[in-house]
Write a protein that holds these residues in place. Structure first.
Motif, PDB file in Angstrom:
ATOM      1  N   VAL A  37      50.804 -55.073  -0.223  1.00  0.00           N
ATOM      2  CA  VAL A  37      50.491 -53.778  -0.543  1.00  0.00           C
ATOM      3  C   VAL A  37      51.764 -53.002  -0.998  1.00  0.00           C
ATOM      4  O   VAL A  37      51.478 -52.271  -1.958  1.00  0.00           O
ATOM      5  CB  VAL A  37      49.832 -53.064   0.718  1.00  0.00           C
ATOM      6  CG1 VAL A  37      49.831 -51.612   0.531  1.00  0.00           C
ATOM      7  CG2 VAL A  37      48.585 -53.623   1.086  1.00  0.00           C
ATOM      8  N   GLU A  38      52.810 -53.144  -0.358  1.00  0.00           N
ATOM      9  CA  GLU A  38      54.111 -52.351  -0.544  1.00  0.00           C
ATOM     10  C   GLU A  38      55.139 -53.099   0.100  1.00  0.00           C
ATOM     11  O   GLU A  38      55.196 -53.635   1.231  1.00  0.00           O
ATOM     12  CB  GLU A  38      53.840 -50.947  -0.116  1.00  0.00           C
ATOM     13  CG  GLU A  38      55.094 -50.079  -0.394  1.00  0.00           C
ATOM     14  CD  GLU A  38      54.879 -49.735  -2.095  1.00  0.00           C
ATOM     15  OE1 GLU A  38      56.052 -49.531  -2.632  1.00  0.00           O
ATOM     16  OE2 GLU A  38      53.822 -49.224  -2.404  1.00  0.00           O
ATOM     17  N   THR A  39      56.549 -52.776  -0.555  1.00  0.00           N
ATOM     18  CA  THR A  39      57.700 -53.266   0.034  1.00  0.00           C
ATOM     19  C   THR A  39      58.428 -51.881   0.364  1.00  0.00           C
ATOM     20  O   THR A  39      58.611 -51.143  -0.409  1.00  0.00           O
ATOM     21  CB  THR A  39      58.490 -54.144  -0.853  1.00  0.00           C
ATOM     22  OG1 THR A  39      57.844 -55.327  -1.195  1.00  0.00           O
ATOM     23  CG2 THR A  39      59.863 -54.402  -0.278  1.00  0.00           C
ATOM     24  N   LEU A  40      58.665 -51.681   1.765  1.00  0.00           N
ATOM     25  CA  LEU A  40      59.450 -50.588   2.134  1.00  0.00           C
ATOM     26  C   LEU A  40      60.918 -50.956   2.286  1.00  0.00           C
ATOM     27  O   LEU A  40      61.310 -51.888   2.853  1.00  0.00           O
ATOM     28  CB  LEU A  40      58.844 -50.271   3.379  1.00  0.00           C
ATOM     29  CG  LEU A  40      57.244 -49.751   3.459  1.00  0.00           C
ATOM     30  CD1 LEU A  40      56.661 -49.776   4.851  1.00  0.00           C
ATOM     31  CD2 LEU A  40      56.922 -48.859   2.643  1.00  0.00           C
ATOM     32  N   THR A  41      61.770 -50.076   1.910  1.00  0.00           N
ATOM     33  CA  THR A  41      63.105 -50.077   2.236  1.00  0.00           C
ATOM     34  C   THR A  41      63.687 -48.782   2.935  1.00  0.00           C
ATOM     35  O   THR A  41      63.510 -47.783   2.371  1.00  0.00           O
ATOM     36  CB  THR A  41      63.961 -50.357   1.006  1.00  0.00           C
ATOM     37  OG1 THR A  41      63.357 -51.491   0.454  1.00  0.00           O
ATOM     38  CG2 THR A  41      65.476 -50.687   1.167  1.00  0.00           C
ATOM     39  N   THR A  42      64.204 -48.921   4.224  1.00  0.00           N
ATOM     40  CA  THR A  42      64.565 -47.662   4.769  1.00  0.00           C
ATOM     41  C   THR A  42      65.974 -47.182   4.236  1.00  0.00           C
ATOM     42  O   THR A  42      66.597 -47.874   3.522  1.00  0.00           O
ATOM     43  CB  THR A  42      64.756 -47.963   6.169  1.00  0.00           C
ATOM     44  OG1 THR A  42      65.786 -48.817   6.504  1.00  0.00           O
ATOM     45  CG2 THR A  42      63.510 -48.372   6.963  1.00  0.00           C
ATOM     46  N   GLY A  43      66.190 -45.763   4.548  1.00  0.00           N
ATOM     47  CA  GLY A  43      67.466 -45.270   3.844  1.00  0.00           C
ATOM     48  C   GLY A  43      68.392 -45.458   5.062  1.00  0.00           C
ATOM     49  O   GLY A  43      68.236 -45.974   5.939  1.00  0.00           O
ATOM     50  N   GLN A  44      69.579 -44.331   4.968  1.00  0.00           N
ATOM     51  CA  GLN A  44      70.506 -44.488   5.596  1.00  0.00           C
ATOM     52  C   GLN A  44      69.967 -43.834   7.301  1.00  0.00           C
ATOM     53  O   GLN A  44      70.567 -44.335   8.392  1.00  0.00           O
ATOM     54  CB  GLN A  44      71.572 -43.300   5.370  1.00  0.00           C
ATOM     55  CG  GLN A  44      72.345 -43.902   4.095  1.00  0.00           C
ATOM     56  CD  GLN A  44      73.213 -45.156   4.557  1.00  0.00           C
ATOM     57  OE1 GLN A  44      73.714 -45.417   5.514  1.00  0.00           O
ATOM     58  NE2 GLN A  44      73.306 -45.998   3.473  1.00  0.00           N
ATOM     59  N   ASN A  45      68.897 -43.308   7.167  1.00  0.00           N
ATOM     60  CA  ASN A  45      68.293 -42.890   8.448  1.00  0.00           C
ATOM     61  C   ASN A  45      67.280 -43.887   9.185  1.00  0.00           C
ATOM     62  O   ASN A  45      67.053 -43.416  10.167  1.00  0.00           O
ATOM     63  CB  ASN A  45      67.493 -41.300   8.348  1.00  0.00           C
ATOM     64  CG  ASN A  45      66.328 -41.535   7.348  1.00  0.00           C
ATOM     65  OD1 ASN A  45      66.003 -42.819   6.843  1.00  0.00           O
ATOM     66  ND2 ASN A  45      65.650 -40.378   7.010  1.00  0.00           N
ATOM     67  N   GLY A  46      67.201 -44.776   8.387  1.00  0.00           N
ATOM     68  CA  GLY A  46      66.477 -45.890   9.183  1.00  0.00           C
ATOM     69  C   GLY A  46      64.955 -45.588   8.945  1.00  0.00           C
ATOM     70  O   GLY A  46      64.175 -46.682   9.580  1.00  0.00           O
ATOM     71  N   LYS A  47      64.560 -44.724   8.092  1.00  0.00           N
ATOM     72  CA  LYS A  47      62.961 -44.304   7.858  1.00  0.00           C
ATOM     73  C   LYS A  47      62.780 -44.707   6.419  1.00  0.00           C
ATOM     74  O   LYS A  47      63.298 -44.436   5.694  1.00  0.00           O
ATOM     75  CB  LYS A  47      62.902 -42.941   8.490  1.00  0.00           C
ATOM     76  CG  LYS A  47      63.130 -42.755  10.079  1.00  0.00           C
ATOM     77  CD  LYS A  47      62.919 -41.297  10.216  1.00  0.00           C
ATOM     78  CE  LYS A  47      63.235 -41.394  11.876  1.00  0.00           C
ATOM     79  NZ  LYS A  47      62.897 -39.809  12.221  1.00  0.00           N
TER      80      LYS A  47
END
Length: 107
Positions: A37-47
């Motif tokens: 469905v989607e590939t998620l990549t967190t930012g510096q905040n881990g979210k």
């Protein structure tokens, strides 16, 4: 930074309420089981946030751990279910905890 793949755990379907002459909606397959469905990549905040998913269950699998940490290979299942007519948005959270990599020194 974390990376994770979100796939449909069960086939997610939407109800199409367009008038068809009988007053019944038609089921529309939105995401088939095990389809990405989607590939998620967190930012510096881990979210990271993903909006506008249809109701249903989804499996999240971590594909990349932050540098210096061990990949957490345990999949997580999140389910978005109808709450009531007063709840416009259903929210879920998945948290991946990673152990620090251990290094052995020769001395």
């Amino acid at each position: 930074m974390h990376s994770a793949h979100l796939t449909g755990e069960n086939a997610a379907e939407l109800e199409n309420h367009s008038w068809n002459g009988f007053g019944e909606g038609n089921r529309i397959l939105e995401y088939a089981k095990d389809i990405l469905v989607e590939t998620l990549t967190t930012g510096q905040n881990g979210k990271d946030v993903l909006n506008d998913l249809p109701l249903g269950s989804y499996k999240i699998v971590e594909t990349k751990a932050p540098e210096g940490f061990v990949l957490n290979e345990i999949p997580q299942i999140v389910t978005f279910a109808y709450a009531d007519q007063e709840t416009p948005v259903v929210k879920q959270t998945a948290v991946f905890e990673n152990d620090r990599q251990r290094r052995r020194f020769p001395w």
